[in-house]
Motif scaffolding. Structure first.
Motif, PDB file in Angstrom:
ATOM      1  N   THR A 149       0.843  -1.194   0.000  1.00 26.09           N
ATOM      2  CA  THR A 149       0.000   0.000   0.000  1.00 26.09           C
ATOM      3  C   THR A 149       0.882   1.249   0.000  1.00 26.09           C
ATOM      4  O   THR A 149       2.104   1.166   0.208  1.00 26.09           O
ATOM      5  CB  THR A 149      -0.893   0.039   1.245  1.00 26.09           C
ATOM      6  OG1 THR A 149      -0.061   0.195   2.410  1.00 26.09           O
ATOM      7  CG2 THR A 149      -1.718  -1.235   1.376  1.00 26.09           C
ATOM      8  N   ILE A 150       0.262   2.398  -0.188  1.00 29.71           N
ATOM      9  CA  ILE A 150       1.012   3.657  -0.158  1.00 29.71           C
ATOM     10  C   ILE A 150       1.651   3.858   1.216  1.00 29.71           C
ATOM     11  O   ILE A 150       2.834   4.208   1.323  1.00 29.71           O
ATOM     12  CB  ILE A 150       0.094   4.844  -0.515  1.00 29.71           C
ATOM     13  CG1 ILE A 150      -0.374   4.734  -1.973  1.00 29.71           C
ATOM     14  CG2 ILE A 150       0.826   6.173  -0.294  1.00 29.71           C
ATOM     15  CD1 ILE A 150      -1.435   5.744  -2.375  1.00 29.71           C
ATOM     16  N   ASP A 151       0.892   3.644   2.280  1.00 29.21           N
ATOM     17  CA  ASP A 151       1.443   3.802   3.633  1.00 29.21           C
ATOM     18  C   ASP A 151       2.607   2.842   3.867  1.00 29.21           C
ATOM     19  O   ASP A 151       3.614   3.214   4.484  1.00 29.21           O
ATOM     20  CB  ASP A 151       0.361   3.557   4.686  1.00 29.21           C
ATOM     21  CG  ASP A 151      -0.560   4.761   4.873  1.00 29.21           C
ATOM     22  OD1 ASP A 151      -0.162   5.873   4.464  1.00 29.21           O
ATOM     23  OD2 ASP A 151      -1.659   4.593   5.437  1.00 29.21           O
ATOM     24  N   GLU A 152       2.466   1.623   3.389  1.00 28.66           N
ATOM     25  CA  GLU A 152       3.554   0.650   3.547  1.00 28.66           C
ATOM     26  C   GLU A 152       4.795   1.084   2.783  1.00 28.66           C
ATOM     27  O   GLU A 152       5.933   0.884   3.253  1.00 28.66           O
ATOM     28  CB  GLU A 152       3.088  -0.723   3.071  1.00 28.66           C
ATOM     29  CG  GLU A 152       2.106  -1.401   4.023  1.00 28.66           C
ATOM     30  CD  GLU A 152       1.452  -2.635   3.439  1.00 28.66           C
ATOM     31  OE1 GLU A 152       0.890  -3.429   4.220  1.00 28.66           O
ATOM     32  OE2 GLU A 152       1.495  -2.808   2.192  1.00 28.66           O
ATOM     33  N   SER A 153       4.607   1.697   1.612  1.00 23.99           N
ATOM     34  CA  SER A 153       5.766   2.159   0.841  1.00 23.99           C
ATOM     35  C   SER A 153       6.510   3.263   1.595  1.00 23.99           C
ATOM     36  O   SER A 153       7.747   3.283   1.616  1.00 23.99           O
ATOM     37  CB  SER A 153       5.338   2.646  -0.550  1.00 23.99           C
ATOM     38  OG  SER A 153       4.613   3.861  -0.494  1.00 23.99           O
TER      39      SER A 153
END
Length: 311
Positions: free
Chosen positions: A121-125
């Motif tokens: 996900t974006i947050d994980e990236s």
């Protein structure tokens, strides 16, 4: 508007990563050498990513080692800025071992594209960026940031400006020195570019913004001009228009370096690049990748041949 711009050459990374014909390290080094002879000062030379998923970038460490040897011998100027793309801490460790002084990180503005492109996900990236930034600080390595699908996503459609602004601010706070705003699938139009960059300038200093436009719908030059008129002076381009995105169906390559240089030189804006040498490179690269390149100026040159009638 400044009377000069900086072109960041994407051909060796974003350009080659979608090509079926994988170039060996010697050919990639020669590619870099010819770009530099044409006046290129900033080159993204490869990526430390999984060779399983992006086989075109295998051997990046070898390309960097051979390029550094040319620098030491004096064949390439020490002033040339080479960078590599890193997706995570492992890639950053590889970059450190290679001796590069600049890396690039990347995030999407679309959750679907992020999951397809880097399997998170974006947050994980952004979570993955934390150790990368810490290592960069420790080893005095510059970090550039990419935001992809800023104007549209192949899976979700139009991307909200508010989301792009939020993520640009978030990346700026990480400490990257420059953020490249990407039209990954070449869907942007001038109206969108003007609207988004006017808002971006209010949350990120314009000197830290760059434009990364693909030419899928033939709008890249117009979009670059619109961003330039708003104060953006750094643009990504790819020799011959090489490239595309393996995770964006139908997306063609970055805007061609020759076409961008032709436009700016016609406006009296300096790029530091030798257009004739770039044009000469077009056929050389096309031979290596075994198919013609989409660049306009690279195909026909500066002027029509004498005796030709333009209808």
């Amino acid at each position: 508007m400044k009377k000069s711009v900086v072109i960041v050459e994407m051909g060796l990374r974003d350009g080659l990563q979608n090509e079926k014909n994988v170039l060996d390290s010697d050919t990639r080094v020669e590619f870099a050498k010819r770009l530099i002879e044409a006046g290129t000062k900033r080159v993204e030379i490869g990526a430390f990513v999984s060779a399983k998923w992006v086989p075109q970038m295998a051997g990046t460490a070898e390309v960097i080692a051979k390029t550094h040897s040319l620098v030491k011998s004096g064949a390439i100027s020490k002033k040339i800025e080479f960078s590599v793309l890193v997706p995570n801490e492992r890639g950053m460790q590889d970059a450190i071992e290679s001796g590069v002084k600049e890396v690039a990180i990347f995030a999407a503005c679309s959750e679907s594209f992020s999951l397809k492109n880097i399997n998170c996900t974006i947050d994980e990236s952004f979570k993955r960026f934390e150790p990368v930034m810490a290592l960069a600080k420790k080893h005095k390595i510059k970090v550039r940031g990419y935001l992809s699908t800023c104007f549209g996503c192949p899976f979700e459609g139009k991307v909200p400006e508010a989301r792009v602004l939020k993520l640009a601010q978030r990346m700026h706070k990480l400490g990257v020195y420059e953020i490249s705003i990407g039209d990954t699938i070449g869907v942007a139009d001038v109206g969108q570019v003007e609207s988004l960059f006017k808002k971006l300038k209010k949350v990120v200093p314009v000197k830290k913004l760059a434009g990364h436009f693909h030419d899928t719908r033939g709008q890249a030059l117009a979009n670059i001009l619109a961003a330039y008129k708003l104060g953006v002076n750094v643009f990504d381009a790819s020799l011959g228009g090489l490239g595309g995105c393996p995770y964006a169906p139908g997306a063609t390559g970055n805007v061609a370096t020759e076409d961008v240089v032709y436009m700016f030189h016609g406006m009296g804006v300096k790029t530091g690049l030798n257009l004739d040498k770039l044009i000469q490179m077009n056929s050389w690269v096309a031979e290596k990748i075994r198919h013609p390149l989409p660049a306009k100026v690279g195909k026909v040159g500066r002027l029509m041949p004498l005796g030709k009638v333009v209808r």
